[in-house]
Design a protein around this motif. Structure first.
Motif, PDB file in Angstrom:
ATOM      1  N   PRO A  93     -13.051  56.073 -42.911  1.00  0.00           N
ATOM      2  CA  PRO A  93     -12.826  54.662 -43.270  1.00  0.00           C
ATOM      3  C   PRO A  93     -13.840  53.719 -42.630  1.00  0.00           C
ATOM      4  O   PRO A  93     -14.113  52.645 -43.158  1.00  0.00           O
ATOM      5  CB  PRO A  93     -11.421  54.361 -42.723  1.00  0.00           C
ATOM      6  N   LEU A  94     -14.424  54.123 -41.513  1.00  0.00           N
ATOM      7  CA  LEU A  94     -15.355  53.239 -40.813  1.00  0.00           C
ATOM      8  C   LEU A  94     -16.669  53.056 -41.565  1.00  0.00           C
ATOM      9  O   LEU A  94     -17.485  52.228 -41.193  1.00  0.00           O
ATOM     10  CB  LEU A  94     -15.614  53.764 -39.402  1.00  0.00           C
ATOM     11  N   GLN A 105     -16.788  51.634 -44.083  1.00  0.00           N
ATOM     12  CA  GLN A 105     -16.628  50.295 -44.643  1.00  0.00           C
ATOM     13  C   GLN A 105     -16.788  49.213 -43.579  1.00  0.00           C
ATOM     14  O   GLN A 105     -16.489  48.059 -43.822  1.00  0.00           O
ATOM     15  CB  GLN A 105     -15.243  50.187 -45.288  1.00  0.00           C
ATOM     16  N   SER A 106     -17.235  49.585 -42.402  1.00  0.00           N
ATOM     17  CA  SER A 106     -17.405  48.580 -41.344  1.00  0.00           C
ATOM     18  C   SER A 106     -18.566  47.662 -41.678  1.00  0.00           C
ATOM     19  O   SER A 106     -19.535  48.065 -42.302  1.00  0.00           O
ATOM     20  CB  SER A 106     -17.668  49.276 -40.018  1.00  0.00           C
ATOM     21  N   ARG A 107     -18.450  46.410 -41.225  1.00  0.00           N
ATOM     22  CA  ARG A 107     -19.558  45.467 -41.434  1.00  0.00           C
ATOM     23  C   ARG A 107     -20.689  45.774 -40.459  1.00  0.00           C
ATOM     24  O   ARG A 107     -21.802  45.285 -40.605  1.00  0.00           O
ATOM     25  CB  ARG A 107     -19.069  44.046 -41.196  1.00  0.00           C
ATOM     26  N   ASN A 108     -20.376  46.549 -39.428  1.00  0.00           N
ATOM     27  CA  ASN A 108     -21.354  46.822 -38.384  1.00  0.00           C
ATOM     28  C   ASN A 108     -22.218  48.022 -38.786  1.00  0.00           C
ATOM     29  O   ASN A 108     -21.728  49.143 -38.908  1.00  0.00           O
ATOM     30  CB  ASN A 108     -20.604  47.095 -37.079  1.00  0.00           C
ATOM     31  N   THR A 109     -23.513  47.795 -38.963  1.00  0.00           N
ATOM     32  CA  THR A 109     -24.392  48.862 -39.451  1.00  0.00           C
ATOM     33  C   THR A 109     -24.487  50.020 -38.471  1.00  0.00           C
ATOM     34  O   THR A 109     -24.693  51.156 -38.868  1.00  0.00           O
ATOM     35  CB  THR A 109     -25.807  48.342 -39.712  1.00  0.00           C
TER      36      THR A 109
END
Lengths: 418, 841
Positions: B250-251, B253-257
């Motif tokens: 799921p990560l 989809q994190s905003r953090n590249t």
């Protein structure tokens, strides 16, 4: 992890340095200057460099280099992402991220950097949390502070930072409870000479402005979530709910934040709102060229196209232009060789046109290729992908908030090849 | 250099003047000495000012001074001489001033240790590594998402090779991961990648099976079919391996590249090959962004060449004229990598636009890319070659030159044809001035001189004329061409060759002189060089292997993806090797947590039962686990469908960490915590007069704050507030008398609360005392050798902190009641409850 940070302006002056561990001499930046010299264009400076004892990771934002010094292994993207957060926070606090503004607010900048990294590891990078500790400067506050001797430093520790939801501060209270969501889409496209779309995609974001009392738990759902090809979220969004139900379920940060970024791929047939009829030609002999550009509406979904702007990077040999526009103003920057035509609104009854001659350096060979046309435009109240928010529900609080959704379409990197 | 030698000298003197000057001069970019001198004189005065301001009584002046000092520090100027003046303000009550002093101290404390009142780093250094590891081990056990990130950072810094410390925490870390803050996620994922490579076997096997059902099959050993399969030794993924993959996904989809890249590298290094493509979309997101492409690209390179993964996104990498050269070149590299038989015509059409670009460096890079496509995809070699030949008449010299070089390489791969191209290039030769291109044509002439027998000698003739004015590489190739022609066609070229060799003999460049001498010995028969001479033809005209056209980004496989080492392709300090998969997996049971989960659940939280019954007046009651201490709450309620949802604020009392890993009930609780409303398991339908009992655990986090819920029906909702008595937050602990005393001694001072109480003599029997104490608090009786001493021990359910209760009976029915625990608030509340119970009875 991150040992030191140097802020460098585009002429190569180091105007701020901050060390989280021992002090590193600024002579370490010489390696960077060497690379910068070699790259010519600041955009081309390699973001990761190594020197005998240190590694340098840098970004270029707002004509400034943020250069960090690293001593041991760390993911370069980790550092890059962090540096962008620092720049974002400056932007958020001071309205812009420039040398002048940073120098004017050096004490706040230092306080921010102190909180954002702890012993070189990112600590408080949420604007929400930082603002509770260090208040952003306002004209009113600086006047009040000078009169009363007050300060910009909060005297309490942010309660949110030590909870399970570090992005939200505790004890939020508003008399007017409101939640606004802006769905903003940018069309990235390349259109070829003949007007066919070579490629087009949509990059969208949902910017939120949420001022709600207490601990609201929001659910935002879409009419057509399947449109979205790729999504990334603010940490407040519950991944699992999205995966199973395609709804955004979250306890929002207080204030402004980017809830989500998304991408709609070209497979879903991206609508192109305008067409460009153009003819740019350079004569084989004689120091002269012709330019004729007309812009017309294509797929606007019945909405008004505004903020229309055309930018053309001319070949070096174009000395000056002699053009007339039926609408708007145009300028030609002689040194940068950039033609900008600010058109304004697009009137479908009377299509805007720009035409005239280009005068060229005599004796220079005719350019190999015609310059491409970059477009800017805005369409209010429309998400060009067709994405629609169906509802926003709130749990956990009793009051009825005021809710609003706005749509906006813009041209992103929209280029017409000629 | 002068400034460097001055710096320490001046610094020793410690005068204000010198310090400021040194600060100035170590700035390599300070603008001109004149300006520096001007600044110097004003700064000198300022520093004296600053001292005065700091010593004044006015807070605002001090603040102003500190602000200016921070300004000095930020400019990299030396403000160390102000240390004594600044340190005095460390005890200031003004928080802003204090913070600025702290900024100053952090900067100078190390240099000025003798002056520093509190040097934090010396404290740190005093801790030995073993002690540090002990602390880390303890903290790793913490179940809070807030701690997880930081402690793994410390682990990576202090003892990254102590993999054994991770075993017991592996599952917990996997389950916590999604709720850890972004930066901590990156570090944890990277560490777990390393861990997994030491603990699991390779999933990259032909016969591997990944159907999730097979995991069940593994346990389902009764079935005969499955037994048969097990004999073939099919690979079955360790459930923990799967857990890691599942919980990191799921990560993406994190905003953090950095988080996205961490997950991508985890999949690349740990996932079965066919699952790696899961990360594609997220990586394309990184590559689309101008901010991240430059760094992300290198890490994505390995994945780009994987068939089919990135192809659907090809057009996202089309170049715009406004992209920077760096980005253009990377996009070109991506497109070249994605080229295959199916899409090559589209890509080549796109490349045609790029070749015309005004950015000539980019146009040249495009030509090289065309060359690479031509060699990689044999179907288009001819098309590419023809296209490149057309470019030979391009107006731009650099385009022509690059084309020549690429054509040369291409022709080497197919030497049997294309003499027409070679003769075409010979015709262009006069107009080409770029040395590399001229050299390439000369090499081609020499190599294939037998296929263009008429043209080659003529080119040599022209070169003989211009030899002296050519660049060195062109001269070398001329000598080379002369030698080859001499061997194949000496009749026509003997004199020309001799002439050129003579010119070369007296050339200014010693490389050329050297080469000429070597060639002469090799090809011209003489007495001395007889042996070598025989082989001259075989040496010079040997068939040469075709050059491999490949990217500069290849061969980074030896480093973990996403690391600094991988990015720079050198081993950086502190880089932790990723080990090869073990052939046999180490014992997976090391990851089992000692206590069986449900039991632990009972122990770790106050369990209570929620009973919903339907009588005339439907009601619910709730009771705590122990029959002797029943707290009852009764409320009216009408039920059809029951919904349970937390009222705000959602109680952090229900702690997700340990509920996450439990079957049914706990899973329910987890979702209960994070998404509401939560439909309770018995929600389907309750008949009137029916009653249902559900057990649920609440972690009150050792506080008596109430957990609030709403019980909802279709029509109505009821608030429920469950407040535990302080005694319910404990669980019994058994200990010997000696241990009890030992522990008690550790919990003195602030951790001790006591009160003198009066008891009736009837109540002083040990039986009554035990009964009374146990009715109030869930503690255990600890043995006591003295009759007038009663001891009870317990631990708090949530944090496991010791709570020691002792009762010392004194004369005249008075007694001293003492509670020793770190939880001082609990202690005082418990004291109240116990006091009441013991005096009343």
């Amino acid at each position: 992890m991150i040992h030191s940070l140097f802020l460098i302006n585009h002429t190569g002056d180091i105007f701020l340095e901050k060390h989280w561990k021992s002090v590193i001499s600024r002579s370490v930046c010489d390696y960077f200057f060497e690379a910068k010299e070699k790259a010519e264009d600041p955009e081309n400076v390699p973001p990761v460099l190594y020197t005998p004892h240190h590694y340098l990771v840098s970004i270029y934002r707002g004509k400034l280099f943020f250069l960090s010094v690293i001593q041991t292994e760390v993911s370069p993207l980790f550092v890059i992402e962090f540096l962008h957060r620092v720049a974002d926070i400056f932007q958020d606090y001071f309205g812009e991220c420039s040398e002048a503004v940073i120098k004017d607010n050096v004490v706040i900048v230092y306080a921010l950097l102190e909180e954002m990294l702890d012993n070189g590891f990112p600590l408080a990078t949420e604007s929400n949390v930082l603002k509770e500790m260090i208040r952003p400067p306002t004209i009113l506050r600086s006047v009040v502070n000078t009169l009363t001797g007050g300060s910009n430093v909060g005297d309490t520790l942010p309660a949110g930072q030590l909870s399970n939801i570090p992005w939200r501060r505790a004890g939020v209270k508003y008399t007017n409870n409101e939640a606004y969501f802006d769905v903003i889409e940018e069309i990235d496209a390349i259109v070829d000479k003949s007007g066919t779309t070579v490629f087009a995609e949509i990059q969208g974001v949902i910017e939120a402005c949420v001022r709600l009392t207490g601990m609201p738990d929001l659910t935002l759902s879409f009419m057509n979530p399947r449109l979205l090809d790729d999504v990334s979220f603010h940490p407040c969004v519950r991944f699992k709910r999205w995966e199973s139900e395609r709804v955004l379920s979250f306890i929002p940060p207080d204030g402004n934040f980017r809830l989500m970024s998304y991408h709609v791929s070209s497979q879903n047939l991206v609508a192109i709102p305008v067409y460009v009829k153009q003819n740019i030609s350079f004569l084989e002999t004689g120091a002269c060229g012709r330019l004729d550009i007309t812009i017309g509406p294509k797929q606007t979904m019945g909405k008004m196209v505004e903020g229309l702007k055309v930018t053309i990077h001319m070949p070096k040999m174009v000395l000056s232009v002699n053009l007339t526009a039926t609408q708007g103003t145009h300028t030609y920057d002689l040194t940068a060789k950039v033609l900008v035509w600010d058109v304004g609104k697009l009137n479908p009854q009377k299509l805007p046109n720009l035409r005239g001659s280009l005068s060229m350096q005599s004796g220079a060979p005719k350019p190999e290729d015609n310059p491409s046309i970059n477009m800017d435009l805005k369409i209010q109240q429309l998400a060009i992908s067709g994405l629609k928010v169906s509802r926003l529900d709130m749990h956990g609080e009793k009051y009825k908030p005021f809710k609003g959704v706005k749509y906006l379409t813009k041209a992103g990197k929209f280029q017409v090849r000629t | 250099d002068l400034s460097n030698s001055h710096f320490p000298l001046y610094n020793d003197q410690g005068s204000a003047e010198a310090a400021v000057e040194a600060g100035q001069e170590t700035t390599p970019t300070s603008s001109g000495s004149g300006a520096a001198f001007g600044l110097f004189s004003t700064d000198f005065k300022k520093n004296e000012d600053l001292k005065e301001m700091l010593e004044s009584n006015k807070e605002s002046l001090k603040l102003e001074a500190m602000k200016r000092i921070v300004g000095l520090i930020s400019k990299g100027k030396n403000a160390s001489e102000l240390f004594p003046a600044v340190v005095k303000n460390v005890a200031s009550k003004n928080i802003e001033l204090k913070k600025l002093v702290y900024v100053y101290l952090v900067r100078y404390a190390e240099e000025q240790q003798d002056l520093a009142l509190l040097s934090i780093s010396t404290f740190q250094r005093a801790l030995k590594k073993e002690q540090l590891i002990e602390v880390i081990e303890k903290l790793l056990k913490d179940k809070s998402t807030l701690v997880a990130g930081s402690v793994v950072v410390a682990f990576e810094e202090v003892c990254p090779d102590r993999i054994d410390l991770i075993h017991k925490n592996f599952r917990k870390l996997c389950n916590l991961l999604v709720d850890v803050e972004e930066w901590g996620q990156v570090v944890i994922i990277n560490m777990l990648t390393r861990y997994a490579r030491t603990q699991f076997t390779s999933p990259w096997r032909e016969d591997a099976m990944f159907d999730e059902n097979n995991e069940k099959a593994f346990y389902d050993s009764d079935s005969e079919e499955k037994k048969g399969q097990a004999d073939v030794k099919t690979y079955i993924m360790d459930p923990d391996h799967r857990l890691l993959l599942r919980n990191t996904k799921p990560l993406l989809q994190s905003r953090n590249t950095a988080v996205v890249m961490a997950v991508a590298q985890l999949y690349w290094h740990l996932a079965p090959k066919h699952e790696v493509s899961i990360v594609t979309k997220s990586l394309v997101r990184l590559l689309r962004s101008h901010r991240y492409i430059v760094v992300a690209f290198k890490h994505c390179y390995n994945l780009l060449s994987k068939q089919g993964m990135f192809e659907p996104y090809m057009k996202s990498f089309y170049v715009r004229s406004t992209d920077s050269t760096h980005i253009k070149t990377l996009k070109l590299e991506i497109l070249t990598n994605l080229a295959n038989e199916a899409n090559i015509s589209t890509i080549l059409r796109e490349f045609q636009t790029y070749v015309k670009s005004q950015d000539k460096a980019f146009a040249a890079a495009t030509i090289q890319a065309i060359g690479r496509c031509a060699t990689n995809i044999s179907e288009v070699t001819d098309t590419c070659l023809n296209g490149l030949v057309l470019l030979l008449s391009n107006r731009d010299e650099s385009v022509v030159a690059e084309s020549v070089v690429v054509i040369k390489k291409l022709l080497q791969t197919q030497p049997n044809q294309h003499s027409d191209i070679i003769s075409h290039m010979a015709k262009l030769f006069d107009n080409i001035t770029v040395p590399m291109a001229r050299a390439s044509i000369l090499w081609l002439m020499g190599e294939y001189c037998e296929r263009v027998p008429k043209i080659a000698p003529d080119v040599l003739r022209k070169m003989a004329k211009t030899f002296t004015v050519e660049e060195d590489i062109v001269k070398l190739q001329t000598v080379n061409l002369a030698a080859k022609l001499f061997l194949t066609n000496s009749k026509q070229t003997k004199l020309l060759t001799q002439y050129i060799l003579n010119l070369g003999k007296y050339d200014q460049n010693y490389d050329i002189r050297d080469r000429t001498r070597f060639i002469r010995q090799l090809i011209v028969p003489s007495e001395k060089s007889s042996t070598l001479n025989k082989y001259a033809r075989r040496i010079l005209l040997a068939s040469k292997p075709a050059p491999v056209l490949e990217s500069a980004f290849k061969d980074r496989d030896r480093f973990q993806l996403g690391t600094l080492s991988h990015s720079l392709n050198i081993k950086t300090s502190g880089y932790q090797e990723l080990s090869e998969w073990p052939a046999v997996a180490p014992d997976p049971s090391v990851r089992n947590v000692e206590v069986i989960e449900p039991v632990k659940f009972l122990l770790k939280s106050a369990l209570f039962q929620l009973q919903v019954s339907f009588t005339e007046k439907p009601s619910y009651s709730c009771s705590f686990g122990n029959a002797t201490r029943k707290t009852q709450v009764v409320k009216m309620l009408v039920c059809s469908t029951l919904l349970l949802r937390p009222t705000p604020p959602p109680p952090p009392l229900i702690c997700s960490p340990f509920t996450a890993s439990f079957p049914t009930l706990h899973t329910a609780l987890l979702s209960f915590t994070f998404s509401s409303p939560f439909i309770f398991p018995f929600s389907e339908r309750l008949e009137p007069r029916a009653s249902v009992t559900v057990s649920m655990g609440i972690d009150f986090s050792d506080s008596t704050q109430a957990a609030n819920f709403q019980l909802c029906t279709k029509e109505d909702q009821f608030s429920v507030s469950i407040q535990p008595a302080v005694g319910e937050l404990l669980m019994p602990s058994t200990m010997t008398e000696a241990d009890f005393c030992k522990e008690q001694k550790k919990l003195l001072g602030m951790n001790e609360t006591s009160a003198t109480i009066t008891m009736t003599t009837a109540n002083t029997s040990s039986q009554t005392i035990n009964k009374q104490v146990l009715s109030v608090a869930n503690v255990g009786v600890a043995p006591s050798s003295q009759n007038n001493f009663h001891r009870f021990a317990g631990r708090t359910v949530s944090s496991g902190a010791l709570v020691l209760v002792s009762l010392e009976l004194k004369e005249s029915s008075s007694a001293l009641l003492t509670i020793n625990t770190e939880k001082s608030i609990m202690a005082s509340m418990l004291l109240q409850d116990l006091k009441q119970a013991l005096t009343e009875a």
